[in-house]
Design a protein around this motif. Structure first.
Motif, PDB file in Angstrom:
ATOM      1  N   VAL A 107      -4.668  -6.471  14.223  1.00 12.72           N
ATOM      2  CA  VAL A 107      -5.025  -7.204  13.126  1.00 12.72           C
ATOM      3  C   VAL A 107      -4.288  -6.940  11.817  1.00 12.72           C
ATOM      4  CG1 VAL A 107      -7.441  -7.481  13.942  1.00 12.72           C
ATOM      5  CG2 VAL A 107      -6.942  -5.559  12.751  1.00 12.72           C
ATOM      6  N   THR A 111     -16.183  -1.963   5.151  1.00 13.97           N
ATOM      7  CA  THR A 111     -16.127  -3.242   5.688  1.00 13.97           C
ATOM      8  C   THR A 111     -15.305  -3.318   6.822  1.00 13.97           C
ATOM      9  OG1 THR A 111     -14.230  -3.637   4.164  1.00 13.97           O
ATOM     10  CG2 THR A 111     -16.337  -3.938   3.315  1.00 13.97           C
ATOM     11  N   LEU A 112     -15.012  -2.054   7.217  1.00 14.03           N
ATOM     12  CA  LEU A 112     -13.952  -2.176   8.348  1.00 14.03           C
ATOM     13  C   LEU A 112     -14.242  -2.776   9.670  1.00 14.03           C
ATOM     14  CD1 LEU A 112     -12.537   1.589   8.837  1.00 14.03           C
ATOM     15  CD2 LEU A 112     -11.353  -0.549   8.072  1.00 14.03           C
ATOM     16  N   PHE A 141      -6.271  -1.297  15.272  1.00 11.35           N
ATOM     17  CA  PHE A 141      -5.684  -1.986  14.024  1.00 11.35           C
ATOM     18  C   PHE A 141      -4.201  -2.675  14.065  1.00 11.35           C
ATOM     19  CE2 PHE A 141      -9.067   0.867  12.907  1.00 11.35           C
ATOM     20  CZ  PHE A 141      -9.522   0.156  11.392  1.00 11.35           C
ATOM     21  N   GLN A 163      -3.068  -6.650   5.180  1.00 12.83           N
ATOM     22  CA  GLN A 163      -2.956  -7.704   6.213  1.00 12.83           C
ATOM     23  C   GLN A 163      -1.632  -8.635   5.679  1.00 12.83           C
ATOM     24  OE1 GLN A 163      -6.948  -9.037   6.866  1.00 12.83           O
ATOM     25  NE2 GLN A 163      -6.613  -8.516   8.821  1.00 12.83           N
ATOM     26  N   ARG A 165     -12.417  -4.267   0.828  1.00 18.24           N
ATOM     27  CA  ARG A 165     -12.302  -5.356   1.489  1.00 18.24           C
ATOM     28  C   ARG A 165     -10.993  -6.133   0.909  1.00 18.24           C
ATOM     29  NH1 ARG A 165     -15.387  -9.637   4.302  1.00 18.24           N
ATOM     30  NH2 ARG A 165     -17.457  -8.413   3.879  1.00 18.24           N
ATOM     31  N   ASN A 167     -15.701  -5.553   9.948  1.00 12.59           N
ATOM     32  CA  ASN A 167     -15.323  -7.037   9.878  1.00 12.59           C
ATOM     33  C   ASN A 167     -13.889  -7.241  10.323  1.00 12.59           C
ATOM     34  OD1 ASN A 167     -17.599  -7.707   8.504  1.00 12.59           O
ATOM     35  ND2 ASN A 167     -16.954  -6.502   6.803  1.00 12.59           N
ATOM     36  N   PHE A 168     -13.120  -6.159  10.317  1.00 16.30           N
ATOM     37  CA  PHE A 168     -11.710  -6.240  10.837  1.00 16.30           C
ATOM     38  C   PHE A 168     -11.635  -5.824  12.382  1.00 16.30           C
ATOM     39  CE2 PHE A 168     -11.977  -6.089   6.057  1.00 16.30           C
ATOM     40  CZ  PHE A 168     -11.050  -7.126   5.841  1.00 16.30           C
ATOM     41  N   VAL A 169     -12.169  -4.681  12.528  1.00  8.57           N
ATOM     42  CA  VAL A 169     -11.999  -3.996  13.956  1.00  8.57           C
ATOM     43  C   VAL A 169     -13.453  -3.590  14.249  1.00  8.57           C
ATOM     44  CG1 VAL A 169     -10.986  -2.170  15.568  1.00  8.57           C
ATOM     45  CG2 VAL A 169      -9.704  -3.203  13.587  1.00  8.57           C
ATOM     46  N   ILE A 180      -8.036  -4.143   2.193  1.00  4.68           N
ATOM     47  CA  ILE A 180      -7.633  -4.273   3.459  1.00  4.68           C
ATOM     48  C   ILE A 180      -6.707  -5.605   3.547  1.00  4.68           C
ATOM     49  CG2 ILE A 180      -8.624  -4.468   5.865  1.00  4.68           C
ATOM     50  CD1 ILE A 180     -10.627  -2.369   4.821  1.00  4.68           C
ATOM     51  N   GLU A 181      -7.524  -6.601   3.036  1.00  7.61           N
ATOM     52  CA  GLU A 181      -6.975  -8.112   3.330  1.00  7.61           C
ATOM     53  C   GLU A 181      -5.283  -8.083   2.650  1.00  7.61           C
ATOM     54  OE1 GLU A 181     -10.827 -10.652   3.211  1.00  7.61           O
ATOM     55  OE2 GLU A 181      -9.747 -10.274   1.418  1.00  7.61           O
TER      56      GLU A 181
END
Ligand code: PAF
Length: 326
Positions: free
Chosen positions: A134, A92-93, A131, A79, A72, A95-97, A75-76
């Motif tokens: 985001v 945790t994908l 993706f 971003q 997680r 939570n983003f897509v 990934i943050e």
């Protein structure tokens, strides 16, 4: 002129003129597993192809074994633009897509070929495209294989055997719903905490594909392996949105080519460990049992209530179109 040649030519010209060579662009790539895992092999191939095509324009720095934090956090970082690339599971994908969660539904795919065909086809590619909204760009679907349950309490043959089992799951609502419906006591947990939690007995077990169980040597902290194959585990090769936006079209084409080769290497690794992994783990002392088709069907029935939720979230038509994909 190839990128490699162009890179060398421009570097030599600058040196001859007494000027410093152009700065390289750093590509920090983080992943949860070791360099000799399916993620490590894919990351190495990714770098190899980019370097072969672009010379020294990009300087790869690898951070294996969660060196940049849990999935997680990485990934943050993508971003925010502080990390350029990663290979991550679907943990945790969603939570983003959110749409990626459909591929986490247990008993969705028949086998690896089925999963690969769906991910590489229109359904998978449409989800990859999301993706870009985001702050990331998804280059390709990779994979880990089918997930199996390991634990220290007992061998698992029926849903009754997982009753109350303190089982670590990924931080993934789709998986959580399934294990709750099965009667286990699921504990969502970031990967970097898992080994110590197993050692300390905070949890009895976890579930992951053979690629992970073998490369992480989970046999050192787990006694029983049940080949439940309850869910396919996709992975994805992502780059940061700001990084992607800074590349020109030729460079983007190189990264796309490199990603295709990287995931091919990852799938080769998975194919290999799917055939050799069980023997390796038996040799290392694990007690391994496989579920018969009837036993597997009992697990599938035990999560019928979770399936109602999946239909509501993702649409029965989409789920059925994946299940029936030929
Ligand atoms: O279980 C997980 O969280 C993932 O499968 C892992 C091991 C981090 C690989 O992405």
């Amino acid at each position: 002129m190839t990128f490699a040649y162009r890179g060398l030519a421009s570097a030599s010209l600058l040196l001859a003129m007494g000027l410093p060579a152009l700065a390289q662009t750093d590509v920090k790539i983080g992943y949860a597993l070791a360099p000799d895992s399916h993620y490590g092999v894919a990351a190495a191939r990714f770098e190899e192809v980019v370097t072969a095509e672009t010379g020294d324009d990009f300087a790869f720095k690898h951070f294996p074994s969660s060196g940049l934090g849990g999935e997680r956090e990485v990934i943050e970082g993508l971003q925010l633009g502080t990390i350029e690339a990663t290979i991550v599971s679907s943990g945790t994908l969603a939570n983003f897509v959110p749409d990626t969660g459909v591929f986490d539904i247990p008993f969705l795919f028949r086998d690896l070929d089925h999963a690969r065909a769906v991910l590489d086809g229109q359904i998978g590619q449409d989800i990859l495209a999301k993706f870009d909204d985001v702050g990331m760009h998804a280059l390709a679907w990779g994979e880990q294989g089918f997930r199996h349950i390991t634990n220290n309490r007992n061998a698992i043959e029926t849903p009754a055997d997982v009753e109350g089992l303190k089982l670590r799951t990924m931080e993934n609502p789709v998986h959580l719903a399934a294990f709750n419906a099965m009667g286990a006591a699921p504990t969502p947990m970031a990967w970097p905490e898992v080994i110590s939690s197993l050692q300390q007995g905070v949890i009895d077990g976890q579930e992951n594909p053979l690629s992970v169980i073998v490369s992480v040597k989970l046999d050192e902290v787990q006694k029983y392996l049940t080949l439940s194959g309850h869910v396919y585990s996709p992975a994805v090769l992502l780059v940061s949105g700001p990084f992607w936006a800074g590349l020109d079209d030729d460079q983007k084409a190189v990264f796309e080519k490199a990603a295709a080769e990287a995931v091919a290497a990852m799938r080769d690794y998975v194919d290999n460990v799917e055939t050799t992994g069980v023997e390796t783990l038996r040799e290392r002392g694990m007690e391994v049992n496989a579920l018969s088709p009837e036993q597997k069907a009992a697990f599938q029935s035990s999560i019928a209530s979770a399936y109602e939720g999946y239909y509501q979230t993702y649409g029965k038509d989409l789920v059925d179109s994946i299940v029936n994909f030929e």
